[in-house]
Scaffold this motif. Structure first.
Motif, short mmCIF file in Angstrom:
data_model
loop_
_atom_site.label_atom_id
_atom_site.label_comp_id
_atom_site.label_asym_id
_atom_site.label_seq_id
_atom_site.Cartn_x
_atom_site.Cartn_y
_atom_site.Cartn_z
N TRP A 1 14.34 4.80 -5.16
CA TRP A 1 15.46 5.09 -4.26
C TRP A 1 15.03 5.40 -2.84
CZ3 TRP A 1 20.05 3.60 -5.52
CH2 TRP A 1 20.35 3.45 -6.88
N LYS A 2 13.83 6.00 -2.69
CA LYS A 2 13.41 6.40 -1.34
C LYS A 2 12.67 5.31 -0.60
CE LYS A 2 12.97 11.43 -1.33
NZ LYS A 2 11.98 12.37 -1.84
N HIS A 3 11.92 4.47 -1.34
CA HIS A 3 11.09 3.49 -0.64
C HIS A 3 11.48 2.05 -0.91
CE1 HIS A 3 8.68 6.87 0.50
NE2 HIS A 3 8.44 7.19 -0.77
N THR B 1 0.81 -1.22 0.00
CA THR B 1 0.00 0.00 0.00
C THR B 1 0.84 1.27 0.00
OG1 THR B 1 -1.23 -1.32 1.58
CG2 THR B 1 -2.17 0.81 0.96
N PHE B 2 1.92 1.27 0.80
CA PHE B 2 2.66 2.54 0.90
C PHE B 2 3.33 2.94 -0.40
CE2 PHE B 2 7.20 1.42 1.38
CZ PHE B 2 7.11 0.06 1.60
N ILE B 3 3.66 1.93 -1.23
CA ILE B 3 4.24 2.25 -2.53
C ILE B 3 3.13 2.74 -3.47
CG2 ILE B 3 5.48 1.32 -4.51
CD1 ILE B 3 7.24 1.29 -2.11
N ARG B 4 2.01 2.04 -3.39
CA ARG B 4 0.86 2.45 -4.21
C ARG B 4 0.46 3.88 -3.90
NH1 ARG B 4 -2.33 -2.38 -5.95
NH2 ARG B 4 -0.63 -3.45 -7.00
N ASN C 1 13.70 -0.24 1.88
CA ASN C 1 12.89 -1.26 2.55
C ASN C 1 13.28 -2.68 2.17
OD1 ASN C 1 10.72 -0.19 4.33
ND2 ASN C 1 10.46 1.14 2.55
N GLY C 2 13.98 -2.81 1.07
CA GLY C 2 14.31 -4.18 0.64
C GLY C 2 15.77 -4.52 0.78
N ILE C 3 16.53 -3.67 1.47
CA ILE C 3 17.98 -3.79 1.44
C ILE C 3 18.53 -4.91 2.35
CG2 ILE C 3 18.58 -2.17 3.29
CD1 ILE C 3 20.19 -2.02 -0.13
#
Lengths: 279, 322
Positions: free
Chosen positions: A186-188, A169-172, A192-194
């Protein structure tokens, strides 16, 4: 902040992580305080050649009169630098390629995925060897080439992360608010997946250190620096009588690689339950 | 399924083409002019250089050169060694057997032992056996092959005087027939030991985690709830499914067999490709090095395709994915 504390607590509760972190801390201290810790100048040629370990030279001297202990202590700088920089190069490339492929999807993904497949099949150690043999074995070359050939693992991990994250949701909502694609990436997506990439990069550091040692052992190391692989190689011709040169420098490689290996494995263990919860 | 295979073959072909291109570019950009090397003198005759350039097509545009290069490769012409001036493929061919012998024997032992230990450890998770083996496996995973080889020589040959330090056979005796086989076997013990000790941890850990993962699958739980005996579940369902991923791993190691044993060959003076590689590095014999690299890329690409296809046959989920 509490999350970080929890994370550290959980990490510390895994035994191999504890051993790995302690080993790594010792190594970093050794590299930083090398001038203080080393009993002699590592480059100085003493008259006592091939001297067995004694009070003056705790790990003996090599064929030209170097103090082996001092060389090993200074060698930690080489191994750590090469390991960390090569693995960072591979992390940056891998994260970018994987993130772009997974997040943008479609044709971009197809092309990049095929590139990854091709790179995955290339025998990287031999490629590194060939390039270093032809273009010279400076430390910079070695780091860059190891980095350039080892990014595919990271890219695959990041791609999988990006694919799963972009449904959230937060990406959407960021998309709905009109944020640009690259800014979302780059920001989300990447922050978050690093985590899996961090774990994998730790493993890559061990791989890079082993590769460097291997290159140095077959005479493709940087001749201007002290490296454990070179010490092993230099001591080889004095075996079995002067066993100390090769034995101790090899142990240094083993424990360094082991430290990163244990930490990487520990990190994966800490991260796995969290990832399954997220599903 | 057919589409899947074609896709994999295409990727494989792409890899080979990429390797060839890469190799070509690397060799062309290499410092030092090959014609000067071939001409051999400090101040070669310009006419000789021109003639050599003409002969090897080095005066043609780079694209034409690349096409010529591919043509040569397709005819099995991998170039000539700078050092001995013999065809690269012949030189590699002479060394191939020794490498394959060492690699295959080692591979059979390490896979068998690794899988057996892994299955046993997974069945007895957390036991002393499991903990100790895990610890050992971390240690050997961090050990460079060349160093372990040297240490093994130090222990078994130099200190205990049990086994020969190097070579493939006793040069002084020149045994024939069965004695020769025994002699080679005798010389193989230490290199094989090094290889096996280094690689068992790998198979051990993969088998262990794969078996453990399978044991936690929902369908195994379901089988348990039906009251099927644990032994039968394990043999019939867990093992079968758990060993699937190992096909891939074995395939990949087989593809990398040549590089896998290279360092061990160097340490034990085993007359295989690893030794050839080292010699070519010291003499800067680039054509031989690039020939080894090309053959390696091709064999890896072929092996990967074979592995993927075998895997797709064994696990239907894969072939219906795309």
């Amino acid at each position: 902040m509490k999350k970080l504390k929890d994370f550290l607590k959980r990490a510390w509760s895994i035994p191999q992580m504890r051993i790995g972190l302690i080993l790594l801390a010792l190594l970093i201290l050794m590299a930083i305080f090398a001038p203080v810790l080393a009993p002699h100048d590592p480059y100085y040629l003493y008259d006592e050649r091939l001297h067995a370990p004694c009070a003056e030279f705790p790990l003996g001297t090599d064929g030209v009169g170097h103090c082996v202990l001092s060389q090993i202590i200074y060698g930690s700088r080489t191994s750590l630098t090469i390991g960390v920089i090569a693995a960072s190069i591979s992390a940056v490339i891998g994260t970018t390629v994987g993130g772009v492929a997974g997040f943008f999807g479609g044709k971009t993904d197809k092309v990049l995925n095929e590139v990854m497949n091709v790179f995955l099949m290339i025998p990287s150690f031999f490629l590194i060897l060939l390039i270093v043999a032809i273009y010279g074995s400076s430390m910079l070359n070695v780091m860059i080439i190891i980095g350039l050939t080892s990014w595919v693992g990271n890219a695959r991990l990041m791609r999988a992360q990006a694919i799963s994250l972009k449904q959230r949701t937060f990406i959407r909502s960021a998309e709905a608010m009109g944020e640009s694609k690259s800014s979302i990436l780059w920001k989300h997506i990447i922050p978050n997946g690093i985590f899996p990439i961090i774990a994998n990069t730790t493993m890559n550091i061990s791989g890079a250190i082993l590769s460097e040692a291997g290159l140095a052992f077959i005479g493709l190391g940087d001749p201007n620096i002290i490296s454990w692989g070179q010490i092993i190689d230099a001591g080889k011709k004095y075996l079995p009588k002067c066993w100390w040169i090769t034995s101790f420098s090899g142990l240094a490689v083993v424990f360094t690689v082991l430290a990163f290996y244990l930490i990487g494995d520990g990190l994966t263990k800490v991260l796995t339950p969290k990832m399954t919860q997220q599903k | 399924m057919k589409q899947y295979i074609w896709k994999r073959v295409l990727t494989g072909a792409l890899v080979v083409l990429f390797s060839v291109l890469f190799n070509f570019v690397l060799m062309r950009l290499a410092p030092g002019d090959p014609t000067r090397l071939l001409a051999g003198k400090e101040n070669p005759n310009p006419a000789t250089i021109l003639a050599l350039q003409e002969r090897y097509g080095l005066n043609k545009p780079i694209m034409v050169q690349f096409v010529l290069y591919i043509k040569q490769l397709l005819h099995g012409d991998f170039g000539f060694s700078y050092v001995s001036n013999r065809p690269v493929l012949t030189i590699i061919g002479e060394r191939f057997g020794a490498t394959i012998l060492l690699a295959v024997v080692g591979l059979i032992i390490e896979i068998t032992v690794g899988i057996l230990l892994g299955v046993h450890a997974a069945q007895h998770q957390g036991s002393k056996f499991d903990t100790i083996l895990n610890g050992i496996s971390y240690f050997f995973d961090s050990t460079p092959a060349f160093w372990l080889g040297l240490m093994i020589i130090l222990l078994f040959s130099s200190t205990l005087h049990l086994l020969p330090t190097s070579g493939m056979y006793n040069v002084r005796e020149n045994y024939q027939g069965f004695r020769r086989v025994l002699d080679v076997g005798y010389h193989m013990i230490l290199p094989t030991l090094t290889m096996v000790v280094l690689n068992i941890p790998y198979y051990f850990r993969i088998t262990r985690s794969s078996v453990m993962e399978t044991m936690n699958e929902d369908y195994i739980m379901t089988l348990r709830s039906t009251g099927m005996p644990e032994k039968q579940i394990f043999r019939k369902y867990v093992l079968r499914n758990a060993l699937l991923p190992i096909i891939t791993v074995v395939g990949i190691t087989m593809a990398y067999m040549i590089t896998g044993v290279a360092f061990i060959e160097i340490v034990f003076a085993w007359p295989g490709m690893g030794r050839l590689m080292l010699n070519s590095i010291t003499t800067r014999d680039y054509p031989v090095l690039s020939g080894i690299y090309l053959l390696l890329s091709i064999s890896v690409a072929v092996m990967m395709i074979v592995v993927d296809v075998v895997y797709a046959y064994a696990d239907p989920r894969i072939r219906y994915e795309d």
